[in-house]
Design an enzyme around this catalytic site. Structure first.
Site, PDB file in Angstrom:
ATOM      1  N   LYS A  65      42.204  37.509  34.854  1.00 41.43           N
ATOM      2  CA  LYS A  65      43.313  37.066  35.525  1.00 41.43           C
ATOM      3  C   LYS A  65      43.096  35.552  35.201  1.00 41.43           C
ATOM      4  O   LYS A  65      44.279  34.843  35.288  1.00 41.43           O
ATOM      5  CB  LYS A  65      43.443  37.600  36.871  1.00 41.43           C
ATOM      6  N   GLN A 109      41.504  40.513  45.713  1.00 40.95           N
ATOM      7  CA  GLN A 109      41.183  41.523  44.776  1.00 40.95           C
ATOM      8  C   GLN A 109      40.474  42.632  45.743  1.00 40.95           C
ATOM      9  O   GLN A 109      39.872  42.423  46.336  1.00 40.95           O
ATOM     10  CB  GLN A 109      40.121  40.996  43.829  1.00 40.95           C
ATOM     11  N   ASP A 132      50.975  40.886  44.405  1.00 42.65           N
ATOM     12  CA  ASP A 132      50.629  42.262  44.196  1.00 42.65           C
ATOM     13  C   ASP A 132      51.801  42.974  44.772  1.00 42.65           C
ATOM     14  O   ASP A 132      51.721  44.117  44.193  1.00 42.65           O
ATOM     15  CB  ASP A 132      49.409  42.253  44.870  1.00 42.65           C
TER      16      ASP A 132
HETATM   17  N1  L34 Z   1      44.601  43.103  44.657  1.00 38.80           N
HETATM   18  N2  L34 Z   1      43.488  44.441  43.491  1.00 38.80           N
HETATM   19  C1  L34 Z   1      44.445  43.903  43.764  1.00 38.80           C
HETATM   20  N3  L34 Z   1      45.405  43.928  42.843  1.00 38.80           N
HETATM   21  C2  L34 Z   1      45.196  44.512  41.487  1.00 38.80           C
HETATM   22  O1  L34 Z   1      46.175  44.760  40.741  1.00 38.80           O
HETATM   23  C3  L34 Z   1      44.235  45.250  41.259  1.00 38.80           C
HETATM   24  N4  L34 Z   1      43.884  45.943  40.134  1.00 38.80           N
HETATM   25  C4  L34 Z   1      42.800  47.099  40.278  1.00 38.80           C
HETATM   26  C5  L34 Z   1      41.516  46.864  41.116  1.00 38.80           C
HETATM   27  N5  L34 Z   1      42.007  46.018  42.329  1.00 38.80           N
HETATM   28  C6  L34 Z   1      43.241  45.427  42.321  1.00 38.80           C
HETATM   29  C7  L34 Z   1      43.585  45.155  38.763  1.00 38.80           C
HETATM   30  O2  L34 Z   1      43.726  44.088  38.760  1.00 38.80           O
HETATM   31  C8  L34 Z   1      42.703  47.712  38.708  1.00 38.80           C
HETATM   32  N6  L34 Z   1      43.237  46.284  38.071  1.00 38.80           N
HETATM   33  C9  L34 Z   1      42.838  46.081  36.678  1.00 38.80           C
HETATM   34  C10 L34 Z   1      43.116  44.929  36.028  1.00 38.80           C
HETATM   35  C11 L34 Z   1      42.807  44.512  34.771  1.00 38.80           C
HETATM   36  C12 L34 Z   1      42.198  45.464  34.076  1.00 38.80           C
HETATM   37  C13 L34 Z   1      41.931  46.793  34.514  1.00 38.80           C
HETATM   38  C14 L34 Z   1      42.165  47.038  36.108  1.00 38.80           C
HETATM   39  C15 L34 Z   1      42.066  45.394  32.503  1.00 38.80           C
HETATM   40  O3  L34 Z   1      42.342  44.072  32.150  1.00 38.80           O
HETATM   41  N7  L34 Z   1      41.345  46.426  31.830  1.00 38.80           N
HETATM   42  C16 L34 Z   1      41.212  46.208  30.322  1.00 38.80           C
HETATM   43  C17 L34 Z   1      39.606  46.607  30.205  1.00 38.80           C
HETATM   44  C18 L34 Z   1      39.022  45.635  31.146  1.00 38.80           C
HETATM   45  C19 L34 Z   1      37.225  45.766  31.016  1.00 38.80           C
HETATM   46  O4  L34 Z   1      36.917  45.511  30.053  1.00 38.80           O
HETATM   47  O5  L34 Z   1      36.504  46.034  32.098  1.00 38.80           O
HETATM   48  C20 L34 Z   1      41.890  47.344  29.626  1.00 38.80           C
HETATM   49  O6  L34 Z   1      42.051  47.083  28.494  1.00 38.80           O
HETATM   50  O7  L34 Z   1      42.128  48.325  30.154  1.00 38.80           O
END
Ligand code: L34
Length: 304
Positions: A65, A109, A132
């Site tokens: 982010k 988060q 959010d």
């Molecule tokens: N307040 N908490 C709040 N807002 C959110 O919108 C989230 N979320 C979830 C967890 N807690 C939160 C996220 O941001 C899940 N989440 C999230 C964000 C980004 C990714 C996955 C979950 C992401 O970028 N995933 C990548 C891989 C990441 C890695 O390598 O660990 C992908 O390509 O799926």
């Protein structure tokens, strides 16, 4: 609806793999140029991402982010607090950020450490700065169809479906998982007039999940459990969206784990018409939608 499965001719075709990373990058590019315009008018969009503790997955999402903020040319007022931060300390930080006019968005988060009441924290964020879309005022607006910041992951999923021209109107959509972050708001979004899907929300209390997913044109799994969706649970030609980001221990990886979704990707892609990968599917869209909500929160401060 683009029909890709020519079952009549007796052949099958592997699903189109939806490139969430590419779509997210395109959206972020457009956001960067809108940000530049806003900055020329004297407003610099600014987000504060608050992380309490050191959960490795949360650290990775928050890093992504913050990178996106810097790439978009936005200001970053993020704070990382120790695991033992008290609820009162966190509330006081949120109060400060609520009052600070140079901050347009606040995101705490999740998950939070157990000693902090998540609801108390989410309710304390000013609804105008709630990028959010989790504040009850904004969830309420989503329910009755008023304009409000949409929760990032559900919004990202809908934008992905639309970008692939996957028909949602009249489609049978099954959402697996009833979380406040994904399942519940996604079910609401998909059933609104602009998506117009017929939605079934399934969860751990659902009996015979397969009998329900088998009928679906669109299956979204947000259960957080590998193998939730197997090939025999999916109708031929359905679109399958995988929200799960599960870390599986893997000694062959430098990090010690690999990421896997909720869907048996290799098998399901032979049945579905469209499928999202993990990583590179829904995750990057979540980040892009967060940048959009931050930009729009900043734009709104100029309108009034
Ligand atoms: N307040 N908490 C709040 N807002 C959110 O919108 C989230 N979320 C979830 C967890 N807690 C939160 C996220 O941001 C899940 N989440 C999230 C964000 C980004 C990714 C996955 C979950 C992401 O970028 N995933 C990548 C891989 C990441 C890695 O390598 O660990 C992908 O390509 O799926």
């Amino acid at each position: 609806m683009i029909k890709r499965c020519g079952s009549g001719a007796g052949y099958t075709m592997s699903a189109v793999i939806i490139d969430g990373k590419k779509t997210a990058a395109e959206i972020r590019e457009r956001i960067a140029s809108r940000t530049a315009e806003l900055k020329a008018g004297g407003v610099v969009p600014c987000l504060a991402v608050i992380l309490v503790g050191n959960d490795p997955a949360s650290l990775s999402y928050v890093r992504a982010k913050r990178n996106a903020l810097s790439e978009a040319g936005m200001n970053d007022r993020s704070v990382q607090l120790p695991e033992n931060t008290s609820e009162a300390e966190l509330l006081s930080l949120i109060g400060e950020l609520n009052r600070d006019e140079s901050v347009h968005g606040i995101l705490v988060q999740l998950p939070l450490p157990k000693h902090i009441d998540e609801r108390k924290i989410l309710f304390a964020i000013s609804p105008e700065k709630d990028v959010d879309g989790f504040h009850p005022v904004n969830i309420g607006k989503l329910v009755i169809g008023c304009d409000a910041p949409l929760p990032c992951t559900p919004h990202g999923i809908v934008v992905l479906l639309k970008s692939m021209h996957i028909e949602t109107s009249g489609a049978r959509a099954v959402v697996v998982g009833r979380s406040n972050i994904v399942g519940k708001p996604l079910a609401l979004l998909l059933s609104r007039k602009d998506c117009n899907a017929t939605v079934t929300l399934c969860h751990t209390g659902t009996k015979d999940l397969k009998s329900i997913t088998k009928d679906a044109d669109i299956v979204v799994s947000a259960a957080g459990m590998p193998h939730t969706i197997r090939a025999d649970m999916v109708k031929k030609g359905a679109a399958v969206i995988d929200v799960g980001v599960n870390r599986i221990p893997d000694a062959s990886k430098k990090s010690g784990f690999r990421l896997t979704g909720d869907v048996d990707f290799d098998a399901v892609k032979e049945v579905a018409s469209y499928i999202t990968p993990v990583p590179g599917g829904v995750g990057p869209m979540t980040i892009a939608m967060l940048m959009q909500n931050t930009l729009e929160a900043a734009e709104r401060t100029r309108e009034c």
